[in-house]
Write a protein that holds these residues in place. Structure first.
Motif, PDB file in Angstrom:
ATOM      1  N   TYR A 217      56.834  95.571  99.793  1.00 33.84           N
ATOM      2  CA  TYR A 217      57.437  95.274 101.089  1.00 33.84           C
ATOM      3  C   TYR A 217      56.568  95.733 102.268  1.00 33.84           C
ATOM      4  O   TYR A 217      56.967  95.566 103.418  1.00 33.84           O
ATOM      5  CB  TYR A 217      58.803  95.940 101.212  1.00 33.84           C
ATOM      6  CG  TYR A 217      59.859  95.317 100.327  1.00 33.84           C
ATOM      7  CD1 TYR A 217      60.227  93.995 100.482  1.00 33.84           C
ATOM      8  CD2 TYR A 217      60.492  96.068  99.351  1.00 33.84           C
ATOM      9  CE1 TYR A 217      61.202  93.417  99.690  1.00 33.84           C
ATOM     10  CE2 TYR A 217      61.472  95.498  98.551  1.00 33.84           C
ATOM     11  CZ  TYR A 217      61.820  94.185  98.724  1.00 33.84           C
ATOM     12  OH  TYR A 217      62.776  93.618  97.930  1.00 33.84           O
TER      13      TYR A 217
ATOM     14  N   GLN B 100      56.003  93.551 105.364  1.00 31.21           N
ATOM     15  CA  GLN B 100      57.170  93.181 106.162  1.00 31.21           C
ATOM     16  C   GLN B 100      57.740  94.356 106.956  1.00 31.21           C
ATOM     17  O   GLN B 100      58.702  94.190 107.689  1.00 31.21           O
ATOM     18  CB  GLN B 100      58.246  92.588 105.263  1.00 31.21           C
ATOM     19  CG  GLN B 100      57.760  91.318 104.589  1.00 31.21           C
ATOM     20  CD  GLN B 100      58.858  90.643 103.821  1.00 31.21           C
ATOM     21  OE1 GLN B 100      59.825  90.191 104.407  1.00 31.21           O
ATOM     22  NE2 GLN B 100      58.713  90.577 102.517  1.00 31.21           N
TER      23      GLN B 100
ATOM     24  N   TYR C 199      61.511  96.902 108.118  1.00 29.88           N
ATOM     25  CA  TYR C 199      62.551  95.952 107.751  1.00 29.88           C
ATOM     26  C   TYR C 199      63.856  96.724 107.599  1.00 29.88           C
ATOM     27  O   TYR C 199      63.861  97.942 107.446  1.00 29.88           O
ATOM     28  CB  TYR C 199      62.204  95.211 106.445  1.00 29.88           C
ATOM     29  CG  TYR C 199      61.920  96.150 105.301  1.00 29.88           C
ATOM     30  CD1 TYR C 199      62.951  96.598 104.487  1.00 29.88           C
ATOM     31  CD2 TYR C 199      60.639  96.613 105.056  1.00 29.88           C
ATOM     32  CE1 TYR C 199      62.695  97.477 103.450  1.00 29.88           C
ATOM     33  CE2 TYR C 199      60.376  97.488 104.025  1.00 29.88           C
ATOM     34  CZ  TYR C 199      61.406  97.928 103.222  1.00 29.88           C
ATOM     35  OH  TYR C 199      61.169  98.806 102.208  1.00 29.88           O
ATOM     36  N   ASN C 200      64.964  96.012 107.656  1.00 25.55           N
ATOM     37  CA  ASN C 200      66.258  96.673 107.544  1.00 25.55           C
ATOM     38  C   ASN C 200      66.835  96.517 106.148  1.00 25.55           C
ATOM     39  O   ASN C 200      66.523  95.568 105.440  1.00 25.55           O
ATOM     40  CB  ASN C 200      67.232  96.116 108.582  1.00 25.55           C
ATOM     41  CG  ASN C 200      67.577  94.662 108.313  1.00 25.55           C
ATOM     42  OD1 ASN C 200      68.277  94.346 107.366  1.00 25.55           O
ATOM     43  ND2 ASN C 200      67.062  93.767 109.156  1.00 25.55           N
TER      44      ASN C 200
ATOM     45  N   ASN D 217      69.819  92.539 103.224  1.00 22.45           N
ATOM     46  CA  ASN D 217      69.058  92.610 104.473  1.00 22.45           C
ATOM     47  C   ASN D 217      69.711  91.705 105.494  1.00 22.45           C
ATOM     48  O   ASN D 217      70.269  90.665 105.151  1.00 22.45           O
ATOM     49  CB  ASN D 217      67.613  92.153 104.251  1.00 22.45           C
ATOM     50  CG  ASN D 217      66.949  92.903 103.127  1.00 22.45           C
ATOM     51  OD1 ASN D 217      66.898  92.400 102.018  1.00 22.45           O
ATOM     52  ND2 ASN D 217      66.473  94.100 103.388  1.00 22.45           N
TER      53      ASN D 217
ATOM     54  N   VAL E 181      69.021  89.082 108.159  1.00 21.56           N
ATOM     55  CA  VAL E 181      67.922  88.165 108.453  1.00 21.56           C
ATOM     56  C   VAL E 181      68.395  87.131 109.468  1.00 21.56           C
ATOM     57  O   VAL E 181      69.590  86.985 109.712  1.00 21.56           O
ATOM     58  CB  VAL E 181      67.401  87.475 107.163  1.00 21.56           C
ATOM     59  CG1 VAL E 181      66.729  88.488 106.238  1.00 21.56           C
ATOM     60  CG2 VAL E 181      68.511  86.743 106.428  1.00 21.56           C
TER      61      VAL E 181
ATOM     62  N   LEU F 254      62.199  89.538 105.919  1.00 21.62           N
ATOM     63  CA  LEU F 254      63.067  90.704 106.021  1.00 21.62           C
ATOM     64  C   LEU F 254      63.051  91.320 107.421  1.00 21.62           C
ATOM     65  O   LEU F 254      64.018  91.936 107.833  1.00 21.62           O
ATOM     66  CB  LEU F 254      62.657  91.772 105.007  1.00 21.62           C
ATOM     67  CG  LEU F 254      62.780  91.397 103.534  1.00 21.62           C
ATOM     68  CD1 LEU F 254      62.385  92.577 102.666  1.00 21.62           C
ATOM     69  CD2 LEU F 254      64.168  90.913 103.209  1.00 21.62           C
ATOM     70  N   ASN F 255      61.969  91.157 108.138  1.00 24.64           N
ATOM     71  CA  ASN F 255      61.848  91.751 109.480  1.00 24.64           C
ATOM     72  C   ASN F 255      62.152  90.738 110.584  1.00 24.64           C
ATOM     73  O   ASN F 255      61.700  90.890 111.712  1.00 24.64           O
ATOM     74  CB  ASN F 255      60.459  92.365 109.674  1.00 24.64           C
ATOM     75  CG  ASN F 255      59.342  91.357 109.519  1.00 24.64           C
ATOM     76  OD1 ASN F 255      59.587  90.157 109.374  1.00 24.64           O
ATOM     77  ND2 ASN F 255      58.119  91.834 109.543  1.00 24.64           N
ATOM     78  N   SER F 256      62.970  89.717 110.291  1.00 24.58           N
ATOM     79  CA  SER F 256      63.230  88.646 111.259  1.00 24.58           C
ATOM     80  C   SER F 256      64.312  88.995 112.287  1.00 24.58           C
ATOM     81  O   SER F 256      64.518  88.241 113.233  1.00 24.58           O
ATOM     82  CB  SER F 256      63.607  87.350 110.531  1.00 24.58           C
ATOM     83  OG  SER F 256      64.788  87.522 109.777  1.00 24.58           O
TER      84      SER F 256
ATOM     85  N   ARG G 273      65.612  95.545 114.977  1.00 21.25           N
ATOM     86  CA  ARG G 273      66.526  96.626 114.597  1.00 21.25           C
ATOM     87  C   ARG G 273      67.514  96.979 115.701  1.00 21.25           C
ATOM     88  O   ARG G 273      68.594  97.478 115.427  1.00 21.25           O
ATOM     89  CB  ARG G 273      65.756  97.850 114.112  1.00 21.25           C
ATOM     90  CG  ARG G 273      64.926  98.516 115.155  1.00 21.25           C
ATOM     91  CD  ARG G 273      64.249  99.748 114.566  1.00 21.25           C
ATOM     92  NE  ARG G 273      63.296 100.266 115.513  1.00 21.25           N
ATOM     93  CZ  ARG G 273      62.002 100.247 115.339  1.00 21.25           C
ATOM     94  NH1 ARG G 273      61.496  99.763 114.234  1.00 21.25           N
ATOM     95  NH2 ARG G 273      61.203 100.734 116.249  1.00 21.25           N
TER      96      ARG G 273
END
Length: 144
Positions: free
Chosen positions: A76, A79, A82-83, A100, A102, A109-111, A114
């Motif tokens: 990961y 990405q 990511y959450n 996750n 999204v 995953l980081n779309s 946060r």
């Protein structure tokens, strides 16, 4: 993306997910009917070994979340950050799934920034391609 490790008890969960369905294992005893997750062979309430998989609406609320730094798993790293969220299902209070947040199916995953993640936020399940025919339950905000 990592693929899930599928055991006998959890195999139906992944089979339904591959069809775009979110289902939760429940006791098949008429006097019990308790839902359970993660899947297991025996009902923790009445100890019956009979179960059936019940369809869920796919709606829930963010119960908790974390944004790992640095990434916990090397696969990961690209990405990060990511959450990872824990979702309590609306139609099955007490049942919580990890996934996750999204921006849409098959989004990275980081779309989702946060700053947009809030405990209590309403979410809806989507299914993302996990490779090898696997579809992973992910979550999108009901009101983006």
């Amino acid at each position: 993306m990592l693929t899930p490790v599928v055991d006998d008890d959890g195999a139906p969960f992944w089979e339904y997910a591959a069809r775009g369905e979110l289902r939760v294992q429940g006791c098949a005893e008429p006097d019990c009917g308790e839902l359970r997750f993660p899947p297991r062979p025996c009902c923790p309430h009445c100890h019956s070994f009979d179960s059936r998989w019940r369809p869920m609406s796919g709606r829930g609320r963010v119960w908790s979340y974390v944004v790992p730094h640095p990434p916990l798993l090397p696969d990961y790293a690209a990405q990060a950050p990511y959450n990872v969220i824990v979702v309590e299902l609306t139609d099955a209070p007490g049942i919580r799934l990890v996934g996750n947040l999204v921006s849409g199916p098959d989004a990275p995953l980081n779309s989702v920034a946060r700053e947009r993640i809030r405990i209590g936020a309403k979410v809806q399940v989507v299914f993302s391609d996990g490779g090898d025919g696997t579809r992973l339950p992910q979550w999108v905000l009901e009101r983006p």
